[in-house]
Design an enzyme around this catalytic site. Structure first.
Site, short mmCIF file in Angstrom:
data_model
loop_
_atom_site.label_atom_id
_atom_site.label_comp_id
_atom_site.label_asym_id
_atom_site.label_seq_id
_atom_site.Cartn_x
_atom_site.Cartn_y
_atom_site.Cartn_z
N LYS A 25 0.83 -1.21 0.00
CA LYS A 25 0.00 0.00 0.00
C LYS A 25 0.86 1.26 0.00
CE LYS A 25 -1.90 1.76 4.14
NZ LYS A 25 -1.47 3.12 4.29
N ASN A 26 1.92 1.24 0.85
CA ASN A 26 2.69 2.46 1.01
C ASN A 26 3.71 2.71 -0.10
OD1 ASN A 26 1.12 3.01 3.18
ND2 ASN A 26 2.63 2.41 4.72
N ARG A 99 -3.56 10.37 3.66
CA ARG A 99 -2.40 11.27 3.78
C ARG A 99 -1.75 11.52 2.42
NH1 ARG A 99 -1.26 13.74 8.21
NH2 ARG A 99 0.96 13.56 7.84
N CYS A 123 -4.67 7.82 9.47
CA CYS A 123 -5.01 7.27 10.77
C CYS A 123 -4.78 8.28 11.89
CB CYS A 123 -4.17 6.03 11.01
SG CYS A 123 -4.69 4.68 9.94
N ASP A 325 4.31 0.01 12.21
CA ASP A 325 3.06 -0.63 11.76
C ASP A 325 3.01 -2.13 12.10
OD1 ASP A 325 1.95 1.69 10.01
OD2 ASP A 325 4.04 1.48 9.46
N VAL A 347 8.20 6.16 16.86
CA VAL A 347 7.87 6.83 15.59
C VAL A 347 6.67 7.75 15.74
CG1 VAL A 347 7.31 6.51 13.15
CG2 VAL A 347 8.89 4.93 14.28
N1 EPU Z 1 6.52 14.17 11.06
C1 EPU Z 1 6.59 15.49 11.44
N2 EPU Z 1 6.44 16.44 10.46
C2 EPU Z 1 6.21 16.12 9.15
C3 EPU Z 1 6.15 14.76 8.78
C4 EPU Z 1 6.31 13.80 9.77
O1 EPU Z 1 6.79 15.80 12.60
O2 EPU Z 1 6.07 17.04 8.32
C5 EPU Z 1 6.65 13.11 12.11
C6 EPU Z 1 5.34 12.36 12.29
O3 EPU Z 1 4.43 13.06 13.13
C7 EPU Z 1 5.79 11.05 12.88
C8 EPU Z 1 7.15 10.84 12.21
O4 EPU Z 1 7.55 12.11 11.69
O5 EPU Z 1 5.96 11.18 14.27
C9 EPU Z 1 7.15 9.84 11.09
O6 EPU Z 1 6.15 10.16 10.13
P1 EPU Z 1 6.33 9.82 8.58
O7 EPU Z 1 6.31 11.08 7.82
O8 EPU Z 1 7.51 8.93 8.44
O9 EPU Z 1 5.01 9.01 8.30
P2 EPU Z 1 4.06 9.13 7.04
O10 EPU Z 1 4.83 9.32 5.80
O11 EPU Z 1 2.95 10.07 7.34
C10 EPU Z 1 4.15 6.59 6.42
C11 EPU Z 1 3.13 5.51 6.29
C12 EPU Z 1 2.68 5.07 7.66
C13 EPU Z 1 3.88 4.60 8.46
C14 EPU Z 1 4.95 5.70 8.51
C15 EPU Z 1 6.22 5.26 9.19
C16 EPU Z 1 2.07 6.01 4.20
C17 EPU Z 1 0.86 6.46 3.50
N3 EPU Z 1 2.01 5.98 5.52
O12 EPU Z 1 3.46 7.67 7.05
O13 EPU Z 1 1.80 3.98 7.48
O14 EPU Z 1 3.49 4.26 9.76
O15 EPU Z 1 5.27 6.13 7.17
O16 EPU Z 1 6.76 4.15 8.53
O17 EPU Z 1 3.07 5.64 3.59
C18 EPU Z 1 -0.15 2.74 7.72
O18 EPU Z 1 0.13 2.19 6.64
O19 EPU Z 1 -1.08 2.36 8.46
C19 EPU Z 1 0.63 3.90 8.16
C20 EPU Z 1 0.21 4.72 9.12
#
Ligand code: EPU
Length: 452
Positions: A25-26, A99, A123, A325, A347
């Site tokens: 998915k990601n 997102r 989420c 995850d 995380v």
């Molecule tokens: N963060 C910030 N500022 C930002 C971006 C992120 O502070 O501008 C922080 C977040 O709040 C968090 C940390 O950085 O504490 C990590 O967030 P990240 O940006 O890595 O997460 P994401 O890209 O929003 C993706 C996956 C998530 C997965 C995370 C970590 C997708 C669509 N989502 O989220 O997957 O948990 O990376 O591996 O790719 C899921 O599939 O259920 C899911 C939540």
């Protein structure tokens, strides 16, 4: 939540059988966004039928990308020949649903010179800010205006390469930089980048399109902007989160599940923990057909070998650490392990809320504000309950559960399957966001569950 959005689960039966996972998915959702950058159609295989894919498909179609199903099951063809501006009211229909829209910023700025991004969803596992994204886009030269309805972006002087360092190796922000830098003018250097396998696979997609991206050691990625990109043909890496979720389900229910399509290489950290807890697994590598002999699909079989499970201490982290995850599904199995298990979530600051539901089923899980892992993390000083101690083994009993988010939702489901008695799980439609055909898969594994 609709009246029908409830699953009645009769627990206590070990799950046995085989299911298949498809493209991650990601990665899939990001590869779909990347297609916007090309001047020729792209072809993506193994796309799961999940809601996140539908949301991205809807958004791309609103922007003039023709998305059609290919000949193979799970094949998508994305034709960006007629990319055009979309009406913000129509875009806003997708507000709060995922997102991914934030990742359209760079590609839309390149293609149209402006972009509108609705309020994000995804989420509820913490505040999930987008400050890294906005900061990076501004450094590329974008002008970002936040309004009540969403975010308006323009790039009056075009987008140009830059030097960036992320405060934390965010997956999304790294993807934002990649999708923007590939066609920016000049070279971009990104430090403290995330290097999750899904990111490396996105880099493969972009490289197929014509991008020049170097992944250096120590989380440094260098991107040389190019003036045009073409289409790609890509088969994504398998969904390692889904694979681990079924593995945890096998362990928690005392079952035996073969996950077709699962690959060892991106799950090594999970496999180590799975074995330490007392789970058994067997990897079968994929073998392409050769010299007349048929090929073989890769798979991993996960099972509970009998005897007691053992408590472990683990810390979630960015790759190559233990994925956040993977945490929630595995914790259900940890309720069955003898002794005290420790989970330090580093995380997301609020990804342990679901443990209350497990406690209501008889688990003994205590959450703490302190960093209970080996290394203090950025949440320890900020008063978030982000460490958990799980005392086991506990006999789980049935309960009424409400699904809070995708991964916690799947863990609720596993808990209901492992528990004695009949549970009602509300809000199960949320699971369709990331788990393809999960009800059919449950049935194939012998679970006793029905709607309402
Ligand atoms: N963060 C910030 N500022 C930002 C971006 C992120 O502070 O501008 C922080 C977040 O709040 C968090 C940390 O950085 O504490 C990590 O967030 P990240 O940006 O890595 O997460 P994401 O890209 O929003 C993706 C996956 C998530 C997965 C995370 C970590 C997708 C669509 N989502 O989220 O997957 O948990 O990376 O591996 O790719 C899921 O599939 O259920 C899911 C939540």
């Amino acid at each position: 939540m609709t009246v029908n959005d409830v699953l009645t689960v009769h627990g206590g039966t070990p799950l046995h059988g085989r299911i298949r996972v498809r493209g991650a998915k990601n990665l899939v959702s990001k590869a779909m966004v990347a297609a916007l950058l090309g001047d020729a159609p792209s072809r993506l295989y193994d796309v799961p039928r999940i809601r996140d894919v539908e949301v991205v498909r809807g958004l791309l179609e609103l922007h003039g990308v023709r998305v059609s199903d290919g000949a193979e099951d799970g094949e998508l063809v994305l034709d960006p020949a007629n990319v055009a501006s979309a009406n913000s009211d129509e875009i806003n229909v997708h507000a709060g649903s995922s997102r991914i829209p934030i990742l359209l910023c760079g590609p839309l700025l390149h293609r149209l010179g402006h972009a509108f991004i609705p309020d994000l969803g995804g989420c509820h596992i913490g505040p999930r800010p987008i400050d890294f994204h906005i900061q990076a886009l501004r450094e590329f030269g974008a002008v970002v205006d936040k309004a009540a309805d969403g975010m308006h972006l323009t790039a009056p002087n075009g987008l140009h390469g830059t030097k960036l360092e992320l405060p934390y190796p965010s997956v999304g922000a790294t993807e934002q930089v990649l999708l923007t830098a590939v066609m920016a003018n000049g070279v971009t250097e990104l430090r403290n980048a995330a290097v999750e396998p899904e990111i490396i696979d996105l880099i493969c997609v972009l490289q197929k399109m014509g991008a020049i991206i170097k992944v250096h050691t120590d989380r440094v990625i260098e991107i040389q902007g190019v003036p045009r990109l073409g289409g790609y043909t890509h088969r994504p890496i398998p969904d390692r989160i889904e694979a681990a979720s079924w593995a945890a389900a096998a362990l928690a229910t005392g079952g035996d599940i073969e996950v077709l399509g699962a690959e060892q290489v991106d799950m090594m950290t999970f496999l180590n923990v799975f074995r330490s807890v007392g789970g058994a697994y067997e990897v079968t590598d994929m073998r392409p057909p050769r010299n007349g002999s048929p090929g073989q699909e890769g798979k991993i079989r996960f099972w509970h070998p009998g005897g007691e499970l053992k408590a472990v201490a683990l810390e979630t982290d960015v790759h190559p650490g233990f994925m956040t995850d993977w945490q929630q599904p595995l914790v259900v199995a940890l309720t069955q392990a003898r002794g005290l298990s420790i989970v330090h979530e580093t995380v997301y600051e609020q990804r342990l809320g679901y443990t209350e539901a497990l406690n209501s089923m008889g688990a003994t899980i205590q959450v703490y504000r302190d960093c209970l892992g080996g290394t203090p993390c950025r949440f320890g000083r900020r008063d978030f309950k982000h460490s958990a101690v799980i005392a086991g083994p506990s006999k789980l009993h049935a309960a009424d559960l409400v699904i809070p988010d995708l991964r916690a939702g799947f863990s609720h489901l596993i808990a209901a399957l492992a528990a004695e008695g009949t549970s009602r799980v509300y809000g199960v439609d949320l699971i369709n966001r990331g788990y393809e055909d999960f009800e059919a898969k449950l049935a194939a594994l012998g679970a006793h569950a029905e709607r309402a």
